[in-house]
Enzyme design. Structure first.
Site, PDB file in Angstrom:
ATOM      1  N   ARG A  87     -12.528  13.100   6.046  1.00 54.80           N
ATOM      2  CA  ARG A  87     -10.694  13.742   5.652  1.00 54.80           C
ATOM      3  C   ARG A  87     -10.739  14.421   4.705  1.00 54.80           C
ATOM      4  O   ARG A  87      -9.658  15.662   4.394  1.00 54.80           O
ATOM      5  CB  ARG A  87     -10.340  12.723   5.703  1.00 54.80           C
ATOM      6  CG  ARG A  87     -10.127  11.856   7.589  1.00 54.80           C
ATOM      7  CD  ARG A  87      -9.460  11.080   7.363  1.00 54.80           C
ATOM      8  NE  ARG A  87      -8.125  11.332   7.617  1.00 54.80           N
ATOM      9  CZ  ARG A  87      -6.929  10.406   6.913  1.00 54.80           C
ATOM     10  NH1 ARG A  87      -7.154   9.283   6.413  1.00 54.80           N
ATOM     11  NH2 ARG A  87      -5.652  10.279   6.934  1.00 54.80           N
ATOM     12  N   LYS A  93      -7.885  -0.974   6.503  1.00 53.52           N
ATOM     13  CA  LYS A  93      -8.334  -1.663   4.804  1.00 53.52           C
ATOM     14  C   LYS A  93      -6.817  -3.158   5.510  1.00 53.52           C
ATOM     15  O   LYS A  93      -7.741  -4.919   4.771  1.00 53.52           O
ATOM     16  CB  LYS A  93      -7.878  -1.394   3.790  1.00 53.52           C
ATOM     17  CG  LYS A  93      -8.945   0.088   4.471  1.00 53.52           C
ATOM     18  CD  LYS A  93      -9.229   0.711   2.589  1.00 53.52           C
ATOM     19  CE  LYS A  93      -8.370   1.765   2.726  1.00 53.52           C
ATOM     20  NZ  LYS A  93      -8.264   3.531   2.791  1.00 53.52           N
ATOM     21  N   SER A 137      -6.256   4.629   8.419  1.00 54.36           N
ATOM     22  CA  SER A 137      -6.900   4.738   7.363  1.00 54.36           C
ATOM     23  C   SER A 137      -6.675   3.604   6.783  1.00 54.36           C
ATOM     24  O   SER A 137      -7.299   2.594   6.314  1.00 54.36           O
ATOM     25  CB  SER A 137      -7.022   5.583   7.111  1.00 54.36           C
ATOM     26  OG  SER A 137      -7.287   5.572   5.218  1.00 54.36           O
ATOM     27  N   ASP A 193     -13.776   3.149   7.988  1.00 59.22           N
ATOM     28  CA  ASP A 193     -12.997   4.293   6.900  1.00 59.22           C
ATOM     29  C   ASP A 193     -13.126   4.660   6.222  1.00 59.22           C
ATOM     30  O   ASP A 193     -13.448   6.308   5.349  1.00 59.22           O
ATOM     31  CB  ASP A 193     -11.851   2.784   6.789  1.00 59.22           C
ATOM     32  CG  ASP A 193     -10.531   3.977   5.819  1.00 59.22           C
ATOM     33  OD1 ASP A 193     -10.349   4.581   6.543  1.00 59.22           O
ATOM     34  OD2 ASP A 193     -10.084   3.745   4.535  1.00 59.22           O
ATOM     35  N   HIS A 199       1.117  -2.045  -0.288  1.00 61.41           N
ATOM     36  CA  HIS A 199       0.355   0.103  -0.173  1.00 61.41           C
ATOM     37  C   HIS A 199       0.935   1.315   0.484  1.00 61.41           C
ATOM     38  O   HIS A 199       1.467   1.356   0.826  1.00 61.41           O
ATOM     39  CB  HIS A 199      -0.989   0.360   0.876  1.00 61.41           C
ATOM     40  CG  HIS A 199      -2.053   0.928   0.850  1.00 61.41           C
ATOM     41  ND1 HIS A 199      -3.387   0.984   0.400  1.00 61.41           N
ATOM     42  CD2 HIS A 199      -2.529   2.054   0.909  1.00 61.41           C
ATOM     43  CE1 HIS A 199      -4.336   1.796   0.158  1.00 61.41           C
ATOM     44  NE2 HIS A 199      -3.848   2.815   0.462  1.00 61.41           N
TER      45      HIS A 199
HETATM   46  N1  URA Z   1      -4.723   6.190   2.071  1.00 58.63           N
HETATM   47  C1  URA Z   1      -5.413   5.996   2.694  1.00 58.63           C
HETATM   48  O1  URA Z   1      -6.053   4.834   2.344  1.00 58.63           O
HETATM   49  N2  URA Z   1      -5.362   6.415   3.969  1.00 58.63           N
HETATM   50  C2  URA Z   1      -5.021   7.364   3.799  1.00 58.63           C
HETATM   51  O2  URA Z   1      -5.443   8.032   4.510  1.00 58.63           O
HETATM   52  C3  URA Z   1      -4.087   7.988   3.348  1.00 58.63           C
HETATM   53  C4  URA Z   1      -4.075   7.108   2.474  1.00 58.63           C
END
Ligand code: URA
Length: 460
Positions: free
Chosen positions: A180, A199, A195, A173, A94
């Site tokens: 956000r 996930k 966040s 989220d 990620h």
């Molecule tokens: N990617 C995400 O899933 N969340 C964030 O806060 C920043 C990047």
């Protein structure tokens, strides 16, 4: 006496108290965080109160304990995916978000072609950065909203699948991410950690590779802030039982030559087809490095360097391209468009020439990201459609020497009226100098569990 008789009942919680506590610099305990997260997930706490708490959290920061508790509470806010039946090690990567950051389209098929399962749950465009899902949905027919059963079926068949959160997966989220984006509360290490990891941990991964961006296009631009975020995420994910590494990578210019939706997927397929445009070399290199780590953590090879070589082979022999096309087709997408020269059909096109001669010395990559969003590639409000064909192609990278009038970038917008703002932003964001700038390394630092914990200890 029974313990229930001796324990006084807990006082009910009220969101206003949690906002005031954070506003005044306090730390929320596990019960308070649980209340906030379940209220976000089931939408019983109104958005204005959640937004106020997010701003207080952005301004005051989250403690290590708060960030960890928030991450786990968000992970547990909905359904989870178990990769156990896939019969392979499940590894994902990620990124913390950048401009032109399309490595997922290379990494997922590269790792899948090398025997690793890649269950990827991704996001939409956030702030100045693009979203993997928006980019994938520029492929006609491609579905990102799969059920967990469909997700598993695609993973079984293709080794990789990229989907959105769904109503039931990490619903907290979904709500907080959209808020956000609209309230200027994205750039907070604790909130980013919760966040992203909520996930990733909900996907039941065996291992995770984090690409933490640093430089002018990152959410956290300063190397020390990016390093803190990397260490925080590695330590949090490891404490939750997922083997994790983080690479601090350069985002002082867009990655590769394109930033938008379709044009990013097309650039990735160019590389998967074995082409090597010089403007995409950084994208190719970073994708191979990240995939190398995934293949290593997935137990296929002994070192990340051998993982890199395996990934390079999968690129050269076409197996990664086949894995990507198989995934697209399994998720309803039409791969014929990759051979259709007329498919890319933006409403308006403009070539922006260099406005002076010299070396490209610096880029405000965040401003470039906003320029991309304003072409129509991004959205102002959650749920709005994006233009699949909008975006910017950059024809020169940092350190390139251009003569005045040479093409610097091509803008693709929804309509001609949307060309002016991106062009103005571009002109403010790119700077020229008489001498070439210093080269910045693509990967500046790597954190594993030990180095992350040591870093956090030192930074206390
Ligand atoms: N990617 C995400 O899933 N969340 C964030 O806060 C920043 C990047």
């Amino acid at each position: 006496m029974s313990s229930s008789a001796s324990t006084p009942p807990l006082a009910p919680l009220h969101m206003i108290d949690l906002i005031r506590k954070k506003r005044d610099g306090g730390s929320l305990d596990a019960r308070e965080i649980g209340f906030l997260v379940s209220g976000a997930a089931n939408e019983s706490i109104p958005n204005d109160q959640l937004a106020a708490w997010l701003m207080a959290a952005w301004l005051r920061g989250l403690s290590l304990d708060e960030a960890r508790t928030l991450t786990l509470a968000m992970r547990d806010s909905g359904d989870k995916f178990s990769p156990a039946r896939l019969g392979k090690t499940a590894v994902d990567k990620h990124s913390t978000g950048g401009v032109g950051d399309k490595t997922s389209f290379l990494i997922a098929p590269l790792a899948a072609a090398c025997g690793v399962a890649v269950p990827m749950i991704s996001g939409r465009s956030l702030g100045h950065t693009g979203g993997t899902l928006d980019k994938l949905e520029s492929i006609p027919g491609f579905r990102t909203a799969l059920s967990l059963k469909e997700f598993e079926a695609v993973l079984m068949k293709c080794g990789a699948s990229i989907i959105s959160q769904t109503q039931s997966l990490v619903p907290a989220d979904r709500v907080l991410y959209a808020l956000r984006d609209r309230t200027g509360t994205v750039e907070s290490p604790g909130l980013i950690c919760a966040s992203i990891l909520s996930k990733k941990l909900a996907a039941g991964l065996d291992a995770l590779v984090l690409d933490v961006k640093t430089g002018s296009g990152a959410f956290l631009r300063k190397p020390e802030d990016s390093a803190y975020l990397a260490a925080l995420m590695v330590a949090t994910a490891e404490a939750a039982g997922t083997r994790t590494v983080a690479l601090l990578t350069d985002m002082s210019q867009p990655l590769g030559h394109s930033a938008g939706n379709w044009i990013e997927v097309a650039e990735s397929v160019e590389l998967l087809r074995g082409q090597r445009p010089s403007q995409s070399e950084d994208l190719r290199e970073l994708s191979l490095i990240l995939a190398g780590w995934m293949i290593h953590l997935g137990g296929q090879v002994a070192t990340p360097e051998s993982g890199y070589s395996r990934a390079e082979k999968a690129l050269a022999d076409g197996s990664a391209l086949r894995a990507f096309f198989a995934m697209i087709e399994a998720q309803g997408g039409n791969t014929k468009v990759f051979s259709d020269p007329n498919f890319h059909s933006p409403g308006a096109i403009k070539v922006v020439p260099a406005w002076e001669s010299g070396y490209i010395s610096t880029m405000d990559t965040t401003a470039l990201g906003w320029a991309v969003q304003r072409t129509g590639a991004g959205r102002e409000n959650a749920g709005e459609p994006v233009d699949p064909h909008a975006g910017i192609d950059f024809h020169a990278r940092l350190g390139a020497r251009l003569e005045k009038g040479q093409p610097l970038a091509t803008l693709y917008a929804t309509n001609p009226a949307l060309l002016a703002e991106p062009e103005a932003l571009l002109k403010q964001a790119i700077h020229f100098s008489k001498t070439p700038p210093q080269k910045v390394p693509l990967v500046s630092r790597i954190f594993n569990r030990e180095s992350a914990e040591a870093y956090l200890k030192d930074s206390r």
